[in-house]
Design an enzyme around this catalytic site. Structure first.
Site, short mmCIF file in Angstrom:
data_model
loop_
_atom_site.label_atom_id
_atom_site.label_comp_id
_atom_site.label_asym_id
_atom_site.label_seq_id
_atom_site.Cartn_x
_atom_site.Cartn_y
_atom_site.Cartn_z
N ASN A 8 0.87 -1.35 0.08
CA ASN A 8 0.01 -0.02 -0.01
C ASN A 8 0.84 1.21 0.05
O ASN A 8 1.51 1.64 1.01
CB ASN A 8 -0.90 -0.09 1.34
N TRP A 9 1.03 1.70 -1.18
CA TRP A 9 2.16 3.11 -1.29
C TRP A 9 1.50 4.13 -0.72
O TRP A 9 2.19 5.10 -0.52
CB TRP A 9 2.35 3.32 -2.74
N HIS A 93 -9.77 1.26 4.41
CA HIS A 93 -8.31 1.43 5.21
C HIS A 93 -8.54 2.26 6.34
O HIS A 93 -9.41 3.19 6.18
CB HIS A 93 -7.37 1.93 4.24
N GLU A 95 -7.00 5.00 7.38
CA GLU A 95 -6.80 6.30 7.12
C GLU A 95 -8.08 6.79 6.28
O GLU A 95 -8.34 8.01 6.45
CB GLU A 95 -5.57 6.54 6.10
N GLU A 147 -5.57 -4.91 10.59
CA GLU A 147 -4.83 -3.55 10.98
C GLU A 147 -5.19 -3.27 12.01
O GLU A 147 -5.99 -2.04 12.22
CB GLU A 147 -5.09 -2.68 9.51
N GLY A 153 1.77 2.66 10.83
CA GLY A 153 2.62 3.60 10.52
C GLY A 153 3.33 3.90 11.91
O GLY A 153 4.16 4.93 11.89
N SER A 180 2.95 -1.86 10.64
CA SER A 180 4.60 -2.10 10.85
C SER A 180 5.12 -3.15 10.53
O SER A 180 6.15 -3.77 11.21
CB SER A 180 4.70 -1.59 12.38
N GLY A 201 2.70 -1.30 4.37
CA GLY A 201 2.85 0.20 4.09
C GLY A 201 4.21 0.72 3.81
O GLY A 201 4.76 0.70 3.05
N GLY A 202 4.70 1.35 4.87
CA GLY A 202 6.05 2.27 4.91
C GLY A 202 6.87 1.41 4.31
O GLY A 202 7.73 1.74 3.37
#
Ligand code: PGA
Length: 220
Positions: A8-9, A93, A95, A147, A153, A180, A201-202
């Protein structure tokens, strides 16, 4: 069923050239991967520019609107995404729930539209209430990504034992873990906690680290 590892960019990288570089590095790095399905979810606008056919990579999107077309300014439909080669759609998600106030009802409509279109939804949830409400009236088995919000993150991944407890409560065949994830903890979520994949993600923005994650799962 192959485990799937989803990148997930989010709203990264900042420019197309960097996105292409990242995509190509990952594509080259996973040439010999056989046992894992790797899905890249870039920002919408980059999708058309990433030549996934060259590599063993699938394309996903980070969202999709529930209608096929019409007067919905700024939105993008599953049909449009499918037409560009997208196979997976991340929905719900945390966010999007937080910044865009997406409710379980909205997410439910989006999942239905993705299914009707023939794409594969990946539903993100942080708890069982979200799971139940987002899937109301949906009998098809969707991919679930557990999640926990505290792990997203933050560099503070969910413990394997806690993640395993939650995994066992989600009665779906394909459940991914997200939050993470890095190359050190990735294999444990699969081997020890019983997840059938990861949402990253990251760490997916660093090609070396992301390829390492894929390789540790491929070898596990
Ligand atoms: P993270 O993000 O890997 O940076 O924690 C995961 C996600 O938001 O899906």
């Amino acid at each position: 069923m192959k485990p799937i590892i989803v990148a997930n960019w989010k709203m990264n990288p900042a420019i197309l050239m960097e996105a292409k570089k990242l995509f190509n590095s990952v594509g080259r790095g996973i040439r010999n991967i056989k046992k894992v399905e790797v899905v890249i979810c870039p920002p919408f606008i980059y999708i058309l520019h990433l030549g996934h056919v060259k590599y063993n990579l699938r394309l996903g999107s980070q969202d999709a609107f529930w209608e096929t077309k019409g007067a919905y300014t700024g939105e993008i439909s599953s049909q449009m995404l499918k037409d560009l080669g997208v196979e997976y759609v991340i929905l719900g998600h945390s966010e999007r729930r937080r910044y865009f106030k997406e409710s379980d009802e909205i997410i439910n409509k989006k999942i239905k539209a993705v299914i009707v279109c023939g794409l594969k939804p990946i539903l993100c949830i942080a708890n069982l209430t979200q799971l139940k409400k987002s899937l109301r009236g949906i009998s098809k088995k969707v991919i679930i990504a557990y999640e926990p919000v505290f792990a997203i993150g933050t560099g503070k991944p969910c413990s394997i034992s806690q993640a395993k407890k939650m995994r066992n409560k989600i009665k779906y065949p394909q459940v991914l873990y997200g939050g993470s994830v890095n190359s050190k903890n990735a294999a444990d979520y699969i081997k020890k906690a019983g997840f059938k994949g990861l949402l990253v993600g990251g760490a997916s923005l660093n090609p070396k680290e992301f390829v390492k994650i894929i390789k540790t799962v491929d070898e596990s």
